[in-house]
Design a protein around this motif. Sequence first.
Motif: not given
Length: 323
Positions: A3-4, A16-18, A47-48, A53-54
Amino acid sequence: MAKAKPFIKWVGGKAQLIEQLDAQLPANFGNWKDVTYIEPFVGGGAMLFYMLQQYPNIQHAIINDLNASLTTCYRTVRDMPEELIKSLQDIQDTYYALRTEDARKDFFITIRNQYNKNVPDPIKNTTMFFFLNRTCFNGLYRVNKKGEFNVPFGKYANPKICDPITIRKDSEILQRVEILTGDFETTFSYAQNYTLFYLDPPYRPLSNTSSFNDYTKEAFNDEAQVRLKEYCDRINNAGFHFMLSNSDCRGKNEEDGFFDILYKAYPIERVWSSRSINSNPNKRGKLTEILIHNYKNTKANTYTDQFIFDTPCTKPALQLNMA
């Protein structure tokens, strides 16, 4: 499948906070149509890369940073991945061939001096940026008042300077991203219809010795924090959504209500984070950060009543009624 992910290490990175950040997104964000996603302070981009991707409903993405070398990295990864990979492999081979720590330190200082001359070639500049990021102390990015990178040598045995898989995946994702260099307020003109801003500015220092805002020669002081709050008001008044991260001053000092007072009109959440980049091991560990947003209904908490602000909305109520 790979994954990117962030191609550099960055102080305050959000990897760590995603999950906690995702839980604080607007409740029905996944159902928005033709979304514009804007990061005025992109930093390491954790986050970007996650958001792109999400959430396939993000059709437009705009990132910005005042650090021109950083945004050059993003453009180079996006537009010239193969040339960058070759250049990184060359500097990695040269570095690995040096057998003593003193020789590697001398090479590091040579590259640091060259980098501080602001080489205009994007491949060379980005190669040196990656190299310094991988070989300097703790992957810290810090500059002095002259804008010169001044982090010392990191003494790592075999740091991974060239990561072709990550660069290629990131290049693929970044094809959908417009990259800006400048003040955070310049991003406003890119907002349209269903827009979410995620703001992750240089954090307000928790102590007088903290250097977490030395990403550029321009200090991000309390005056800048107040200007950022006014920018958030502008976003809110226009009917768009925002989520903002910052340090939790009150977590360090109960009497320091800087952000609680400044953002009293908005919901404020506190999340747990880990401080891993600190020269003093005793100062590493758990601490709270704040998340501020201009909507009440989040993925973690959905309420039946609608959250309406006292400030007027200059656009149709489309955005404010999306939860």
